[in-house]
Design a protein around this motif. Structure first.
Motif, PDB file in Angstrom:
ATOM      1  N   CYS A   5       0.839  -1.201   0.000  1.00 30.40           N
ATOM      2  CA  CYS A   5       0.000   0.000   0.000  1.00 30.40           C
ATOM      3  C   CYS A   5       0.873   1.249   0.000  1.00 30.40           C
ATOM      4  O   CYS A   5       0.561   2.226  -0.683  1.00 30.40           O
ATOM      5  CB  CYS A   5      -0.934  -0.003   1.198  1.00 30.40           C
ATOM      6  SG  CYS A   5      -2.243  -1.240   1.090  1.00 30.40           S
ATOM      7  N   ASP A   9       0.914   4.068  -2.873  1.00 32.35           N
ATOM      8  CA  ASP A   9       0.714   5.476  -2.538  1.00 32.35           C
ATOM      9  C   ASP A   9       1.963   6.322  -2.799  1.00 32.35           C
ATOM     10  O   ASP A   9       1.985   7.510  -2.471  1.00 32.35           O
ATOM     11  CB  ASP A   9       0.302   5.622  -1.072  1.00 32.35           C
ATOM     12  CG  ASP A   9      -1.092   5.090  -0.808  1.00 32.35           C
ATOM     13  OD1 ASP A   9      -1.892   4.995  -1.764  1.00 32.35           O
ATOM     14  OD2 ASP A   9      -1.389   4.772   0.360  1.00 32.35           O
ATOM     15  N   ASP A  21      -5.591   3.035 -13.038  1.00 30.71           N
ATOM     16  CA  ASP A  21      -6.453   3.240 -11.870  1.00 30.71           C
ATOM     17  C   ASP A  21      -6.570   2.012 -10.972  1.00 30.71           C
ATOM     18  O   ASP A  21      -6.867   2.132  -9.790  1.00 30.71           O
ATOM     19  CB  ASP A  21      -7.861   3.653 -12.302  1.00 30.71           C
ATOM     20  CG  ASP A  21      -7.884   5.036 -12.916  1.00 30.71           C
ATOM     21  OD1 ASP A  21      -6.942   5.821 -12.670  1.00 30.71           O
ATOM     22  OD2 ASP A  21      -8.846   5.337 -13.639  1.00 30.71           O
ATOM     23  N   ASN A  22      -6.329   0.808 -11.529  1.00 26.45           N
ATOM     24  CA  ASN A  22      -6.550  -0.429 -10.785  1.00 26.45           C
ATOM     25  C   ASN A  22      -5.301  -1.235 -10.480  1.00 26.45           C
ATOM     26  O   ASN A  22      -5.320  -2.076  -9.578  1.00 26.45           O
ATOM     27  CB  ASN A  22      -7.513  -1.334 -11.561  1.00 26.45           C
ATOM     28  CG  ASN A  22      -8.846  -0.667 -11.795  1.00 26.45           C
ATOM     29  OD1 ASN A  22      -9.485  -0.230 -10.858  1.00 26.45           O
ATOM     30  ND2 ASN A  22      -9.257  -0.578 -13.045  1.00 26.45           N
ATOM     31  N   PRO A  41      -2.723  -5.326  -7.447  1.00 30.84           N
ATOM     32  CA  PRO A  41      -3.910  -4.472  -7.516  1.00 30.84           C
ATOM     33  C   PRO A  41      -3.726  -3.277  -6.587  1.00 30.84           C
ATOM     34  O   PRO A  41      -3.029  -3.364  -5.579  1.00 30.84           O
ATOM     35  CB  PRO A  41      -5.031  -5.381  -7.013  1.00 30.84           C
ATOM     36  CG  PRO A  41      -4.344  -6.334  -6.094  1.00 30.84           C
ATOM     37  CD  PRO A  41      -2.967  -6.548  -6.676  1.00 30.84           C
ATOM     38  N   LYS A  42      -4.337  -2.175  -6.926  1.00 32.94           N
ATOM     39  CA  LYS A  42      -4.281  -1.011  -6.041  1.00 32.94           C
ATOM     40  C   LYS A  42      -5.244  -1.160  -4.862  1.00 32.94           C
ATOM     41  O   LYS A  42      -5.104  -0.475  -3.868  1.00 32.94           O
ATOM     42  CB  LYS A  42      -4.572   0.264  -6.819  1.00 32.94           C
ATOM     43  CG  LYS A  42      -3.405   0.645  -7.721  1.00 32.94           C
ATOM     44  CD  LYS A  42      -3.615   2.004  -8.315  1.00 32.94           C
ATOM     45  CE  LYS A  42      -2.368   2.491  -8.988  1.00 32.94           C
ATOM     46  NZ  LYS A  42      -2.573   3.832  -9.568  1.00 32.94           N
ATOM     47  N   LYS A  43      -6.184  -2.075  -4.978  1.00 30.30           N
ATOM     48  CA  LYS A  43      -7.074  -2.387  -3.863  1.00 30.30           C
ATOM     49  C   LYS A  43      -6.319  -3.306  -2.905  1.00 30.30           C
ATOM     50  O   LYS A  43      -5.761  -4.329  -3.315  1.00 30.30           O
ATOM     51  CB  LYS A  43      -8.331  -3.090  -4.381  1.00 30.30           C
ATOM     52  CG  LYS A  43      -9.248  -3.581  -3.300  1.00 30.30           C
ATOM     53  CD  LYS A  43     -10.395  -4.397  -3.874  1.00 30.30           C
ATOM     54  CE  LYS A  43     -11.207  -5.012  -2.756  1.00 30.30           C
ATOM     55  NZ  LYS A  43     -12.175  -5.977  -3.267  1.00 30.30           N
ATOM     56  N   HIS A  44      -6.305  -2.972  -1.629  1.00 29.53           N
ATOM     57  CA  HIS A  44      -5.586  -3.792  -0.652  1.00 29.53           C
ATOM     58  C   HIS A  44      -6.218  -5.177  -0.508  1.00 29.53           C
ATOM     59  O   HIS A  44      -7.430  -5.300  -0.310  1.00 29.53           O
ATOM     60  CB  HIS A  44      -5.564  -3.127   0.727  1.00 29.53           C
ATOM     61  CG  HIS A  44      -4.945  -3.996   1.763  1.00 29.53           C
ATOM     62  ND1 HIS A  44      -3.582  -4.118   1.893  1.00 29.53           N
ATOM     63  CD2 HIS A  44      -5.493  -4.825   2.672  1.00 29.53           C
ATOM     64  CE1 HIS A  44      -3.329  -4.991   2.859  1.00 29.53           C
ATOM     65  NE2 HIS A  44      -4.472  -5.426   3.354  1.00 29.53           N
ATOM     66  N   VAL A  45      -5.395  -6.185  -0.646  1.00 24.70           N
ATOM     67  CA  VAL A  45      -5.759  -7.565  -0.323  1.00 24.70           C
ATOM     68  C   VAL A  45      -4.555  -8.170   0.391  1.00 24.70           C
ATOM     69  O   VAL A  45      -3.414  -7.832   0.099  1.00 24.70           O
ATOM     70  CB  VAL A  45      -6.120  -8.410  -1.577  1.00 24.70           C
ATOM     71  CG1 VAL A  45      -7.431  -7.971  -2.174  1.00 24.70           C
ATOM     72  CG2 VAL A  45      -5.033  -8.365  -2.621  1.00 24.70           C
ATOM     73  N   GLU A  50      -7.610 -13.618  -1.509  1.00 29.00           N
ATOM     74  CA  GLU A  50      -8.653 -12.615  -1.274  1.00 29.00           C
ATOM     75  C   GLU A  50      -9.170 -11.976  -2.564  1.00 29.00           C
ATOM     76  O   GLU A  50     -10.093 -11.175  -2.522  1.00 29.00           O
ATOM     77  CB  GLU A  50      -8.148 -11.535  -0.323  1.00 29.00           C
ATOM     78  CG  GLU A  50      -7.960 -12.033   1.089  1.00 29.00           C
ATOM     79  CD  GLU A  50      -7.643 -10.913   2.066  1.00 29.00           C
ATOM     80  OE1 GLU A  50      -7.635  -9.722   1.678  1.00 29.00           O
ATOM     81  OE2 GLU A  50      -7.384 -11.241   3.239  1.00 29.00           O
ATOM     82  N   TYR A  51      -8.562 -12.300  -3.697  1.00 28.05           N
ATOM     83  CA  TYR A  51      -9.047 -11.761  -4.974  1.00 28.05           C
ATOM     84  C   TYR A  51     -10.436 -12.320  -5.252  1.00 28.05           C
ATOM     85  O   TYR A  51     -10.679 -13.509  -5.081  1.00 28.05           O
ATOM     86  CB  TYR A  51      -8.162 -12.222  -6.131  1.00 28.05           C
ATOM     87  CG  TYR A  51      -6.852 -11.505  -6.325  1.00 28.05           C
ATOM     88  CD1 TYR A  51      -6.017 -11.181  -5.269  1.00 28.05           C
ATOM     89  CD2 TYR A  51      -6.422 -11.181  -7.603  1.00 28.05           C
ATOM     90  CE1 TYR A  51      -4.798 -10.549  -5.476  1.00 28.05           C
ATOM     91  CE2 TYR A  51      -5.211 -10.560  -7.812  1.00 28.05           C
ATOM     92  CZ  TYR A  51      -4.406 -10.246  -6.757  1.00 28.05           C
ATOM     93  OH  TYR A  51      -3.211  -9.623  -6.966  1.00 28.05           O
ATOM     94  N   LEU A  55     -11.557  -8.531  -9.435  1.00 25.39           N
ATOM     95  CA  LEU A  55     -10.197  -8.076  -9.167  1.00 25.39           C
ATOM     96  C   LEU A  55      -9.188  -8.903  -9.955  1.00 25.39           C
ATOM     97  O   LEU A  55      -8.271  -8.348 -10.565  1.00 25.39           O
ATOM     98  CB  LEU A  55      -9.893  -8.139  -7.668  1.00 25.39           C
ATOM     99  CG  LEU A  55      -8.523  -7.611  -7.244  1.00 25.39           C
ATOM    100  CD1 LEU A  55      -8.356  -6.151  -7.646  1.00 25.39           C
ATOM    101  CD2 LEU A  55      -8.334  -7.780  -5.747  1.00 25.39           C
TER     102      LEU A  55
END
Length: 69
Positions: A5, A9, A21-22, A41-45, A50-51, A55
């Motif tokens: 993360c 960032d 973006d992803n 992925p930019k989404k935290h997993v 967890e995908y 995703l």
């Protein structure tokens, strides 16, 4: 927050190969194999288990473009 993360960032420097973006793709800092790239992925997993399907589709659909870069 996790280290990935912080990389996403841009709090931790990295060599970005691809970003949208992803998804973020960076060169592995250890470079045991030249060009080894980490795609995340930019989404935290916490891990790949967890995908969800959306995703996984978003991340893996970009692999061919990143591999050719």
């Amino acid at each position: 927050m996790c280290i990935f993360c912080d990389i996403i960032d841009h709090k931790i420097p990295s060599k970005v190969v691809y970003e949208d973006d992803n998804v973020l793709a960076i060169l592995d800092i250890s470079q045991v194999t030249y060009g080894h790239t980490i795609v995340m992925p930019k989404k935290h997993v916490a891990n790949i288990f967890e995908y969800d399907e959306d995703l996984a589709s978003a991340v893996f659909a970009r692999i061919p473009k990143i591999a050719r870069a």
